[in-house]
Scaffold this motif. Structure first.
Motif, PDB file in Angstrom:
ATOM      1  N   TYR A  30      -2.355 -66.650 -35.041  1.00 26.47           N
ATOM      2  CA  TYR A  30      -2.713 -65.308 -34.594  1.00 26.47           C
ATOM      3  C   TYR A  30      -3.744 -65.333 -33.458  1.00 26.47           C
ATOM      4  O   TYR A  30      -4.285 -64.294 -33.097  1.00 26.47           O
ATOM      5  N   ASN A  31      -4.028 -66.513 -32.938  1.00 27.62           N
ATOM      6  CA  ASN A  31      -5.018 -66.670 -31.852  1.00 27.62           C
ATOM      7  C   ASN A  31      -6.391 -66.128 -32.241  1.00 27.62           C
ATOM      8  O   ASN A  31      -7.099 -65.517 -31.417  1.00 27.62           O
ATOM      9  N   ARG A  79      11.910 -60.950 -35.441  1.00 23.84           N
ATOM     10  CA  ARG A  79      11.334 -61.857 -34.449  1.00 23.84           C
ATOM     11  C   ARG A  79      10.108 -61.245 -33.786  1.00 23.84           C
ATOM     12  O   ARG A  79       9.181 -61.961 -33.412  1.00 23.84           O
ATOM     13  N   VAL A  80      10.099 -59.936 -33.668  1.00 21.92           N
ATOM     14  CA  VAL A  80       8.978 -59.254 -33.012  1.00 21.92           C
ATOM     15  C   VAL A  80       7.773 -59.164 -33.939  1.00 21.92           C
ATOM     16  O   VAL A  80       6.663 -59.573 -33.576  1.00 21.92           O
ATOM     17  N   VAL A  81       7.968 -58.615 -35.130  1.00 24.71           N
ATOM     18  CA  VAL A  81       6.828 -58.344 -36.011  1.00 24.71           C
ATOM     19  C   VAL A  81       6.538 -59.486 -36.974  1.00 24.71           C
ATOM     20  O   VAL A  81       5.437 -59.588 -37.523  1.00 24.71           O
ATOM     21  N   GLY A  82       7.531 -60.363 -37.222  1.00 22.03           N
ATOM     22  CA  GLY A  82       7.366 -61.432 -38.207  1.00 22.03           C
ATOM     23  C   GLY A  82       8.155 -61.123 -39.467  1.00 22.03           C
ATOM     24  O   GLY A  82       8.565 -59.983 -39.704  1.00 22.03           O
ATOM     25  N   GLY A  88       5.375 -63.267 -35.904  1.00 16.27           N
ATOM     26  CA  GLY A  88       6.334 -63.017 -34.834  1.00 16.27           C
ATOM     27  C   GLY A  88       5.699 -63.066 -33.452  1.00 16.27           C
ATOM     28  O   GLY A  88       4.596 -63.585 -33.259  1.00 16.27           O
ATOM     29  N   LEU A  89       6.394 -62.485 -32.490  1.00 14.26           N
ATOM     30  CA  LEU A  89       5.940 -62.523 -31.100  1.00 14.26           C
ATOM     31  C   LEU A  89       4.657 -61.726 -30.898  1.00 14.26           C
ATOM     32  O   LEU A  89       3.841 -62.074 -30.037  1.00 14.26           O
ATOM     33  N   LEU A  90       4.446 -60.677 -31.682  1.00 14.87           N
ATOM     34  CA  LEU A  90       3.239 -59.876 -31.524  1.00 14.87           C
ATOM     35  C   LEU A  90       1.992 -60.685 -31.892  1.00 14.87           C
ATOM     36  O   LEU A  90       0.937 -60.507 -31.276  1.00 14.87           O
ATOM     37  N   ALA A  91       2.117 -61.571 -32.883  1.00 13.62           N
ATOM     38  CA  ALA A  91       0.993 -62.425 -33.251  1.00 13.62           C
ATOM     39  C   ALA A  91       0.683 -63.418 -32.143  1.00 13.62           C
ATOM     40  O   ALA A  91      -0.474 -63.666 -31.795  1.00 13.62           O
ATOM     41  N   ARG A  92       1.726 -63.989 -31.551  1.00 12.45           N
ATOM     42  CA  ARG A  92       1.533 -64.964 -30.472  1.00 12.45           C
ATOM     43  C   ARG A  92       0.933 -64.332 -29.233  1.00 12.45           C
ATOM     44  O   ARG A  92       0.216 -64.984 -28.469  1.00 12.45           O
ATOM     45  N   ALA A  93       1.220 -63.044 -29.006  1.00 12.20           N
ATOM     46  CA  ALA A  93       0.740 -62.369 -27.795  1.00 12.20           C
ATOM     47  C   ALA A  93      -0.679 -61.843 -27.928  1.00 12.20           C
ATOM     48  O   ALA A  93      -1.278 -61.422 -26.931  1.00 12.20           O
ATOM     49  N   HIS A  94      -1.245 -61.865 -29.116  1.00 10.75           N
ATOM     50  CA  HIS A  94      -2.591 -61.340 -29.339  1.00 10.75           C
ATOM     51  C   HIS A  94      -3.600 -62.021 -28.414  1.00 10.75           C
ATOM     52  O   HIS A  94      -3.609 -63.233 -28.277  1.00 10.75           O
ATOM     53  N   ARG A  95      -4.386 -61.218 -27.717  1.00 11.90           N
ATOM     54  CA  ARG A  95      -5.410 -61.668 -26.754  1.00 11.90           C
ATOM     55  C   ARG A  95      -4.792 -62.213 -25.460  1.00 11.90           C
ATOM     56  O   ARG A  95      -5.464 -62.893 -24.697  1.00 11.90           O
ATOM     57  N   HIS A 155      -2.285 -57.731 -39.250  1.00 11.71           N
ATOM     58  CA  HIS A 155      -3.028 -58.612 -38.346  1.00 11.71           C
ATOM     59  C   HIS A 155      -3.215 -57.948 -36.994  1.00 11.71           C
ATOM     60  O   HIS A 155      -2.399 -57.104 -36.583  1.00 11.71           O
ATOM     61  N   PRO A 156      -4.289 -58.265 -36.271  1.00 17.28           N
ATOM     62  CA  PRO A 156      -4.524 -57.660 -34.955  1.00 17.28           C
ATOM     63  C   PRO A 156      -3.454 -58.083 -33.960  1.00 17.28           C
ATOM     64  O   PRO A 156      -2.969 -59.215 -33.986  1.00 17.28           O
ATOM     65  N   ALA A 157      -3.073 -57.175 -33.092  1.00 16.27           N
ATOM     66  CA  ALA A 157      -2.082 -57.451 -32.047  1.00 16.27           C
ATOM     67  C   ALA A 157      -2.481 -56.658 -30.811  1.00 16.27           C
ATOM     68  O   ALA A 157      -1.903 -55.621 -30.499  1.00 16.27           O
ATOM     69  N   LYS A 158      -3.495 -57.167 -30.129  1.00 18.58           N
ATOM     70  CA  LYS A 158      -3.989 -56.518 -28.917  1.00 18.58           C
ATOM     71  C   LYS A 158      -3.596 -57.375 -27.726  1.00 18.58           C
ATOM     72  O   LYS A 158      -3.987 -58.540 -27.637  1.00 18.58           O
TER      73      LYS A 158
END
Length: 334
Positions: A64-65, A101-104, A122-129, A168-171
């Motif tokens: 989740y970075n 795939r997007v949300v997990g 998912g991809l939203l976790a990888r994109a965080h920060r 989880h945060p996804a900013k």
């Protein structure tokens, strides 16, 4: 792995480059929508900017970075909990991507082999920060658009399914690109982009030749080309970091707030998101230029990018959105 094309080496497209730099200084501006012809450097600019930015500190094994172990939504089972530096993430969201795939979703392999009910981010976790990049954003399926809208509003991804309850945060900075001839963007998603820029194929022969020359040099000898542009990228990185540090101290007087409100009223934009975005972008522009206070010049410069995608359709006005914004700027900020 091939290193991205240097941001400073991109020819032209100044409005697009400026918009991306401003969102790097202040991510709360709300992302960038880039509409225009194919092959005009849209995806190149996104990856180049991410490579330009400083690395972020993350927990080594946290998907989740997260900055610290305490921030990690699922710290159990992490083997390496040391803090390490990693490049700013840029995650592509492809067309046809599934909701899981997007949300997990549930990690099927763990469930079948070990009988464990574990969440696979998912991809939203990888994109965080970092950055979430959507090419052909106007062709994205409606149910995926709805998911992105929910996360864009809250800055958090919530998954309730298959007996799992994950939050989880996804900013992230949302970057979308597309060709307007292939379809329009849903108004709800369009409104979530802070800045909108238009790019076009250069008509100037010298500019086109320079694009070819630089791209050819990059592909022929990547190492030498990167070395040639390293100093300019480093200089730009320092300006972005200096702008980030200066941003909280940049002032905006009541007259500027009034200008933003009058401009949006003149254009008939719905809600007050236009004013807020215009103010944030103007403040980021002032910070980027090393100026302590927002002026009308900053508002004039950034108004087309902040407002052209927020206009109501007017069947009696044949002027394009950029021309309408510029006309309103001339009237209100004369």
């Amino acid at each position: 792995m091939t290193q991205p094309f240097p941001f400073s080496a991109i020819v032209g497209q100044e409005e697009m480059k400026r918009a991306m730099v401003l969102t790097a200084i202040d991510p709360t501006i709300g992302g960038v929508l880039v509409f225009g012809d194919r092959g005009t450097g849209k995806s190149t600019a996104v990856r180049a900017l991410a490579a330009l930015l400083p690395e972020i500190k993350v927990v080594a094994d946290c998907p989740y970075n997260s900055i610290t172990l305490a921030d990690c939504p699922a710290p159990d089972g992490l083997k390496n909990t040391k803090q390490v530096n990693r490049p700013t993430p840029v995650v592509d969201l492809p067309l046809g991507v599934t909701e899981d795939r997007v949300v997990g979703a549930l990690d099927i392999e763990k469930a079948l082999t070990h009988g464990e009910k574990r969440f696979e981010p998912g991809l939203l976790a990888r994109a965080h920060r970092g950055y979430l990049y959507i090419d052909e954003v106007n062709l994205l399926e409606d149910h995926i658009v709805d998911l992105l809208l929910d996360v864009a509003v809250s800055g958090e991804n919530v998954v309730e399914r298959e007996g799992l309850s994950i939050r989880h945060p996804a900013k992230f900075v949302l970057i979308g690109s597309g060709n307007p001839e292939e379809g329009e963007l849903r108004p709800q998603l369009l409104d979530r982009f802070g800045l909108s820029v238009e790019v076009s194929t250069p008509s100037d022969i010298e500019a086109r030749v320079e694009v070819i020359r630089r791209r050819d040099a990059y592909e022929t000898d990547t190492k030498a080309f990167l070395k040639r542009w390293r100093a300019q990228d480093t200089k730009l990185r320092k300006k972005i970091l200096t702008g980030r540090d200066a941003l909280p101290a940049v002032k905006a007087c009541d007259d500027i707030l009034g200008d933003c409100a009058r401009l949006c009223t003149q254009l008939g934009s719905d809600g007050v998101r236009g004013e807020l975005t215009l103010l944030r972008a103007a403040r980021a522009l002032a910070a980027y230029k090393g100026e302590p206070e927002v002026t009308r010049r900053h508002v004039r410069d950034i108004a087309p990018s902040s407002l052209r995608h927020r206009l109501r359709r007017d069947p009696l006005d044949e002027a394009g959105s950029t021309a309408r914004v510029q006309r309103a700027v001339d009237e209100v900020l004369a």
